[in-house]
Design a protein around this motif. Structure first.
Motif, PDB file in Angstrom:
ATOM      1  N   TYR A 161       3.916   2.411  -8.775  1.00 56.93           N
ATOM      2  CA  TYR A 161       5.189   3.324  -8.677  1.00 56.93           C
ATOM      3  C   TYR A 161       5.719   3.317  -7.509  1.00 56.93           C
ATOM      4  CZ  TYR A 161       3.999   5.906 -12.830  1.00 56.93           C
ATOM      5  OH  TYR A 161       3.199   5.794 -14.279  1.00 56.93           O
ATOM      6  N   VAL A 162       7.324   3.010  -7.449  1.00 55.28           N
ATOM      7  CA  VAL A 162       8.076   2.948  -6.209  1.00 55.28           C
ATOM      8  C   VAL A 162       8.999   3.516  -6.500  1.00 55.28           C
ATOM      9  CG1 VAL A 162       9.789   1.428  -5.421  1.00 55.28           C
ATOM     10  CG2 VAL A 162       7.471   0.125  -6.002  1.00 55.28           C
ATOM     11  N   ARG A 163       9.524   3.962  -5.197  1.00 55.13           N
ATOM     12  CA  ARG A 163      10.289   5.822  -5.068  1.00 55.13           C
ATOM     13  C   ARG A 163      11.838   5.181  -4.211  1.00 55.13           C
ATOM     14  NH1 ARG A 163       9.909   9.092  -0.393  1.00 55.13           N
ATOM     15  NH2 ARG A 163      11.764  10.512  -1.123  1.00 55.13           N
TER      16      ARG A 163
ATOM     17  N   HIS B 233      21.743  -0.436  -0.888  1.00 54.30           N
ATOM     18  CA  HIS B 233      22.040   1.057  -1.079  1.00 54.30           C
ATOM     19  C   HIS B 233      21.377   2.439  -0.666  1.00 54.30           C
ATOM     20  CE1 HIS B 233      26.222  -1.373  -1.808  1.00 54.30           C
ATOM     21  NE2 HIS B 233      25.163  -2.119  -3.307  1.00 54.30           N
ATOM     22  N   TYR B 234      19.503   2.231  -1.245  1.00 55.75           N
ATOM     23  CA  TYR B 234      18.304   2.957  -0.757  1.00 55.75           C
ATOM     24  C   TYR B 234      17.353   2.439   0.036  1.00 55.75           C
ATOM     25  CZ  TYR B 234      18.790   0.545  -4.821  1.00 55.75           C
ATOM     26  OH  TYR B 234      18.027  -0.455  -6.459  1.00 55.75           O
ATOM     27  N   ASN B 235      16.598   2.848   0.492  1.00 54.56           N
ATOM     28  CA  ASN B 235      15.302   2.680   0.846  1.00 54.56           C
ATOM     29  C   ASN B 235      14.550   3.191  -0.040  1.00 54.56           C
ATOM     30  OD1 ASN B 235      16.023   3.748   3.778  1.00 54.56           O
ATOM     31  ND2 ASN B 235      16.107   5.524   2.749  1.00 54.56           N
ATOM     32  N   ALA B 236      13.270   1.857  -0.840  1.00 52.64           N
ATOM     33  CA  ALA B 236      12.372   1.761  -1.585  1.00 52.64           C
ATOM     34  C   ALA B 236      11.145   1.710  -0.403  1.00 52.64           C
ATOM     35  CB  ALA B 236      12.814   0.362  -1.944  1.00 52.64           C
ATOM     36  N   GLN B 237      10.422   2.433  -1.469  1.00 53.27           N
ATOM     37  CA  GLN B 237       9.272   2.787  -0.962  1.00 53.27           C
ATOM     38  C   GLN B 237       7.981   2.475  -1.973  1.00 53.27           C
ATOM     39  OE1 GLN B 237       8.121   7.018   0.589  1.00 53.27           O
ATOM     40  NE2 GLN B 237       7.069   5.677   2.570  1.00 53.27           N
ATOM     41  N   ALA B 238       6.291   2.236  -1.325  1.00 50.97           N
ATOM     42  CA  ALA B 238       5.404   2.180  -2.162  1.00 50.97           C
ATOM     43  C   ALA B 238       5.256   4.212  -2.436  1.00 50.97           C
ATOM     44  CB  ALA B 238       4.586   1.773  -2.201  1.00 50.97           C
TER      45      ALA B 238
ATOM     46  N   GLU C  61       0.764  -1.150   0.086  1.00 51.37           N
ATOM     47  CA  GLU C  61      -0.083   0.023  -0.390  1.00 51.37           C
ATOM     48  C   GLU C  61       0.727   1.743   0.086  1.00 51.37           C
ATOM     49  OE1 GLU C  61      -3.058  -0.839   2.936  1.00 51.37           O
ATOM     50  OE2 GLU C  61      -3.723  -1.997   1.979  1.00 51.37           O
ATOM     51  N   THR C  62       0.233   2.333  -0.337  1.00 54.22           N
ATOM     52  CA  THR C  62       0.563   4.014  -0.473  1.00 54.22           C
ATOM     53  C   THR C  62       1.706   4.040   0.801  1.00 54.22           C
ATOM     54  OG1 THR C  62      -1.110   4.977  -1.910  1.00 54.22           O
ATOM     55  CG2 THR C  62       0.680   6.512  -0.569  1.00 54.22           C
ATOM     56  N   LYS C  63       3.048   4.495   0.495  1.00 54.63           N
ATOM     57  CA  LYS C  63       3.810   4.600   1.704  1.00 54.63           C
ATOM     58  C   LYS C  63       4.551   3.016   2.514  1.00 54.63           C
ATOM     59  CE  LYS C  63       2.828   9.631   2.356  1.00 54.63           C
ATOM     60  NZ  LYS C  63       1.823  10.667   3.115  1.00 54.63           N
ATOM     61  N   ASP C  64       4.200   2.088   2.292  1.00 55.31           N
ATOM     62  CA  ASP C  64       4.710   0.689   2.770  1.00 55.31           C
ATOM     63  C   ASP C  64       6.470   0.930   2.366  1.00 55.31           C
ATOM     64  OD1 ASP C  64       2.522  -0.012   3.900  1.00 55.31           O
ATOM     65  OD2 ASP C  64       1.931  -1.267   2.298  1.00 55.31           O
ATOM     66  N   ILE C  65       7.134   1.001   3.006  1.00 52.12           N
ATOM     67  CA  ILE C  65       8.252   1.075   3.522  1.00 52.12           C
ATOM     68  C   ILE C  65       9.073  -0.932   2.646  1.00 52.12           C
ATOM     69  CG2 ILE C  65      10.990   0.914   4.383  1.00 52.12           C
ATOM     70  CD1 ILE C  65       9.783   3.053   3.584  1.00 52.12           C
ATOM     71  N   LEU C  66       9.708  -1.296   1.960  1.00 56.78           N
ATOM     72  CA  LEU C  66       9.826  -1.995   0.795  1.00 56.78           C
ATOM     73  C   LEU C  66      11.066  -2.972   1.769  1.00 56.78           C
ATOM     74  CD1 LEU C  66       8.060  -0.818  -1.027  1.00 56.78           C
ATOM     75  CD2 LEU C  66       8.862  -2.652  -2.976  1.00 56.78           C
ATOM     76  N   PHE C  67      12.109  -2.061   1.679  1.00 59.73           N
ATOM     77  CA  PHE C  67      13.342  -2.106   2.800  1.00 59.73           C
ATOM     78  C   PHE C  67      13.950  -0.814   3.146  1.00 59.73           C
ATOM     79  CE2 PHE C  67      14.680  -2.864  -1.990  1.00 59.73           C
ATOM     80  CZ  PHE C  67      15.491  -1.825  -2.148  1.00 59.73           C
TER      81      PHE C  67
END
Length: 207
Positions: free
Chosen positions: A44-46, A80-85, A22-28
């Motif tokens: 989209y993933v940020r 090497h970075y954060n991934a967020q929905a 869901e929106t703003k969930d952190i993948l890693f």
């Protein structure tokens, strides 16, 4: 995937796990032990980094068909970075170690990984060059032109995501994006929410 033979494609698909976020969930998070790489199926993933003061810097906005963390197939043990929905997303997740082992057995998988990494390197170099060679209005103008190719006269475009994501995609702060859109008014660009109207595509090409 499109470059793989039927057998290799089937073996790769066996390793895929499809997940929804869901929106703003952190993948890693940056620094966490890396176990998987990902492919966006929808949404989209940020990808971003944080400094010590908590300031965020967007690295990339991944859309449908984009992969991320695939560089860890070659080297690296942590993200090497954060991934967020950025919105509700569906992704395919692949176990890094299992894909590494599979690439040792299947030549076309190894070749596809090399092609993927090479493509990402080229796009990253293009992004760096654009950051240094183009002004903020030129970056925005180029994005708009890329999304209305072969169009003439007046064109309307609906952004597929919020303008904050567009700012990250173009390597701009949100306020810099707003200023860029303001400067493009003289070229006939009007912004209303996600809707963008271009009164003259040729005028925009002159920016």
């Amino acid at each position: 995937m499109s470059a793989l033979g039927p057998g290799s494609l089937a073996r790769m698909m066996e390793l895929a796990t499809v997940l929804n976020f869901e929106t703003k969930d952190i993948l890693f998070r940056e620094g966490e032990q890396a176990e998987y790489f990902y492919c966006v199926l929808s949404g989209y993933v940020r990808l971003y980094r944080l400094n010590r003061d908590g300031r965020e810097a967007d690295i990339r906005i991944c859309g449908s068909g984009d992969t991320f963390a695939e560089s860890l197939l070659a080297m690296g043990e942590s993200y090497h970075y954060n991934a967020q929905a950025a919105e509700n997303v569906t992704i395919a997740r692949f176990d890094l170690q299992k894909v590494r082992l599979l690439a040792e057995q299947e030549r076309d998988i190894a070749r596809a990984i090399i092609q993927c990494l090479s493509s990402y390197l080229r796009s990253t170099m293009d992004c760096i060059a654009n950051d240094r060679l183009q002004t903020a209005p030129q970056r925005v103008a180029q994005y708009l032109l890329d999304n209305c190719q072969d169009c003439m006269g007046t064109v309307s475009i609906r952004l597929p995501f919020q303008k904050s994501l567009l700012a990250g995609k173009l390597g701009l702060a949100p306020e810099a994006l707003s200023r860029a859109f303001s400067s493009l008014r003289r070229a006939g660009v009007t912004v209303r929410g996600r809707m963008i109207q271009i009164n003259d595509v040729n005028a925009l090409k002159q920016i």
